[in-house]
Design a protein around this motif. Structure first.
Motif, mmCIF file in Angstrom:
data_model
loop_
_atom_site.group_PDB
_atom_site.id
_atom_site.type_symbol
_atom_site.label_atom_id
_atom_site.label_comp_id
_atom_site.label_asym_id
_atom_site.label_seq_id
_atom_site.Cartn_x
_atom_site.Cartn_y
_atom_site.Cartn_z
ATOM 1 N N GLY A 168 14.925 10.114 -5.192
ATOM 2 C CA GLY A 168 15.035 10.378 -6.620
ATOM 3 C C GLY A 168 16.236 11.218 -6.967
ATOM 4 O O GLY A 168 16.395 12.330 -6.460
ATOM 5 N N GLY A 169 17.097 10.700 -7.848
ATOM 6 C CA GLY A 169 18.303 11.400 -8.253
ATOM 7 C C GLY A 169 18.188 12.113 -9.575
ATOM 8 O O GLY A 169 19.206 12.453 -10.189
ATOM 9 N N GLY A 229 7.374 10.457 -7.101
ATOM 10 C CA GLY A 229 5.914 10.406 -7.097
ATOM 11 C C GLY A 229 5.317 9.116 -7.606
ATOM 12 O O GLY A 229 4.228 9.120 -8.194
ATOM 13 N N LEU A 230 5.980 8.001 -7.386
ATOM 14 C CA LEU A 230 5.427 6.693 -7.707
ATOM 15 C C LEU A 230 4.829 6.082 -6.442
ATOM 16 O O LEU A 230 5.142 6.487 -5.323
ATOM 17 C CB LEU A 230 6.511 5.771 -8.254
ATOM 18 C CG LEU A 230 7.144 6.174 -9.585
ATOM 19 C CD1 LEU A 230 8.305 5.245 -9.918
ATOM 20 C CD2 LEU A 230 6.115 6.182 -10.706
ATOM 21 N N SER A 231 4.006 5.052 -6.622
ATOM 22 C CA SER A 231 3.444 4.352 -5.475
ATOM 23 C C SER A 231 4.557 3.839 -4.563
ATOM 24 O O SER A 231 4.479 3.962 -3.336
ATOM 25 C CB SER A 231 2.573 3.187 -5.959
ATOM 26 O OG SER A 231 2.110 2.421 -4.873
ATOM 27 N N ALA A 232 5.614 3.286 -5.159
ATOM 28 C CA ALA A 232 6.713 2.726 -4.367
ATOM 29 C C ALA A 232 7.460 3.804 -3.601
ATOM 30 O O ALA A 232 7.880 3.586 -2.459
ATOM 31 C CB ALA A 232 7.676 1.967 -5.272
ATOM 32 N N THR A 233 7.645 4.979 -4.198
ATOM 33 C CA THR A 233 8.380 6.029 -3.487
ATOM 34 C C THR A 233 7.521 6.646 -2.387
ATOM 35 O O THR A 233 8.038 7.044 -1.346
ATOM 36 C CB THR A 233 8.871 7.114 -4.462
ATOM 37 O OG1 THR A 233 7.757 7.690 -5.166
ATOM 38 C CG2 THR A 233 9.844 6.520 -5.464
ATOM 39 N N ARG A 234 6.199 6.705 -2.598
ATOM 40 C CA ARG A 234 5.324 7.186 -1.524
ATOM 41 C C ARG A 234 5.306 6.201 -0.356
ATOM 42 O O ARG A 234 5.249 6.597 0.814
ATOM 43 C CB ARG A 234 3.917 7.440 -2.054
ATOM 44 C CG ARG A 234 3.802 8.709 -2.890
ATOM 45 C CD ARG A 234 2.362 9.050 -3.202
ATOM 46 N NE ARG A 234 1.773 8.142 -4.175
ATOM 47 C CZ ARG A 234 1.780 8.333 -5.483
ATOM 48 N NH1 ARG A 234 2.376 9.409 -5.984
ATOM 49 N NH2 ARG A 234 1.213 7.490 -6.306
ATOM 50 N N GLU A 254 2.917 8.759 -10.594
ATOM 51 C CA GLU A 254 1.647 8.020 -10.604
ATOM 52 C C GLU A 254 0.625 8.774 -9.760
ATOM 53 O O GLU A 254 0.984 9.456 -8.793
ATOM 54 C CB GLU A 254 1.827 6.613 -10.019
ATOM 55 C CG GLU A 254 2.638 5.670 -10.881
ATOM 56 C CD GLU A 254 2.827 4.306 -10.205
ATOM 57 O OE1 GLU A 254 3.092 3.346 -10.933
ATOM 58 O OE2 GLU A 254 2.723 4.227 -8.966
ATOM 59 N N ASP A 255 -0.656 8.604 -10.126
ATOM 60 C CA ASP A 255 -1.709 9.358 -9.446
ATOM 61 C C ASP A 255 -2.043 8.828 -8.060
ATOM 62 O O ASP A 255 -2.406 9.604 -7.166
ATOM 63 C CB ASP A 255 -2.996 9.357 -10.286
ATOM 64 C CG ASP A 255 -2.835 10.138 -11.575
ATOM 65 O OD1 ASP A 255 -1.855 10.895 -11.698
ATOM 66 O OD2 ASP A 255 -3.689 9.983 -12.462
ATOM 67 N N THR A 256 -1.978 7.519 -7.861
ATOM 68 C CA THR A 256 -2.494 6.932 -6.632
ATOM 69 C C THR A 256 -1.556 5.866 -6.082
ATOM 70 O O THR A 256 -0.665 5.376 -6.771
ATOM 71 C CB THR A 256 -3.878 6.288 -6.865
ATOM 72 O OG1 THR A 256 -3.749 5.263 -7.871
ATOM 73 C CG2 THR A 256 -4.893 7.322 -7.330
#
Length: 333
Positions: A168-169, A229-234, A254-256
């Motif tokens: 993330g930039g 903190g998105l699903s894709a970044t996790r 995103e939460d999950t």
């Protein structure tokens, strides 16, 4: 006073609001600069039930004290108000205070306004040579400083010179990368998928800025910081962390979803969620800004507070390449 008020989903109005009334041990601060945070955007889109409309958002602020013995003092504002007496506060982990409050979340109005009331212990004096537009960056960078400190502590006995990937930039990710460098970590890569922002960061920073496709298929890192903190970044963090390494999760997109729990378990990958910063982290970050250890800090764009609604629309549309838009209540910088 004038304020930019979140009145409904995707609705911000620049209008009159009551002047804040300082409580006990609080000061009245005239806001000179306030950044737009991802959490402000979440609220604007109706995704944060903790921030119901109508509400003044904004918590990345700096200004000038206008009362008491600190009158006319230039200050950066730590927006996290804690009790100072609970076990978390007494152990130096005041960011986990059970009764913590933060400006821009009820019962405290935020800093997209001309004035704010805040306890004196939340104010860090800013030297004259530091512009207040830069001083307000202490808040988002402190989130990265806190995460970098925890990540370094986790890896201290495992890797002498860790390779780090920051996802993330935006201001959180960029602040994390700058904090790592200021704290002595030399090998850090920053991943940013927005081509406009990636090109901008390549121009204004000397960091290694990549898109995901630039990473070799077998490239693993000792520490991965997720500032999105998105699903894709996790999912990216799960896949790119070396066995025995660690993931520091800062972003709240995103939460999950996204974590590869099986791989993390089999490879003994540590996952730590981090929230804001301690008061010590905030003070250390501010001092690093004052000392010039975080670089030129010229990666923001200033706009008048009255034009804040358009700034939110531009961020929403991905039209702003800068990691941060700073709003100025008294006109452009």
């Amino acid at each position: 006073m004038k304020a930019l008020v979140y009145d409904d989903v995707e609705t911000l109005r620049y209008r009159e609001m009551p002047m804040p009334v300082p409580g006990r041990d609080e000061h009245l601060v005239r806001i000179e600069a306030v950044g737009i945070c991802g959490s402000d955007m979440h609220a604007y889109l109706g995704h944060d039930e903790r921030r119901p409309a109508p509400l003044i958002l904004g918590h990345e602020a700096a200004g000038i004290v206008e009362d008491g013995p600190r009158n006319k003092e230039r200050v950066a504002i730590n927006p996290l108000v804690t009790c100072g007496a609970c076990p978390a506060c007494l152990s130096g982990r005041d960011n986990l205070c059970g009764t913590r409050q933060i400006i821009s979340m009820p019962p405290r109005q935020g800093a997209f306004s001309e004035w704010i009331a805040i306890p004196g212990r939340n104010l860090v004096s800013v030297p004259d040579h530091v512009p207040l537009e830069q001083a307000c960056l202490a808040e988002p960078i402190a989130c990265g400083w806190h995460g970098a400190r925890i990540g370094q502590h986790l890896l201290r006995e495992k890797f002498d010179n860790p390779r780090v990937l920051v996802i993330g930039g935006g201001a959180i990710g960029l602040g994390s990368a700058l904090s790592l460098r200021a704290r002595g970590v030399s090998e850090t890569a920053l991943v940013e998928e927005n081509p406009k922002r990636r090109a901008y960061l390549e121009e204004v920073s000397d960091l290694k800025v990549l898109c995901v496709e630039d990473l070799a298929t077998d490239d693993l890192f000792d520490l991965v910081i997720d500032g999105v903190g998105l699903s894709a970044t996790r999912a990216l963090a799960s896949a790119r962390t070396r066995p025995g390494g660690a993931i520091i999760h800062i972003g709240l997109g995103e939460d999950t979803g996204g974590l590869d729990i099986r791989r993390m378990t089999l490879q003994e990958i540590t996952f730590v969620g981090t929230y804001t910063y301690t008061s010590s982290d905030f003070a250390e970050t501010a001092q690093a800004i004052f000392d010039g250890r975080l670089g030129a800090l010229d990666w923001f764009e200033s706009r008048p507070l009255e034009n804040g609604a358009q700034a939110f629309r531009d961020i929403r549309a991905g039209n702003s390449p800068c990691p941060k838009i700073v709003l100025i209540p008294r006109g452009p910088a």
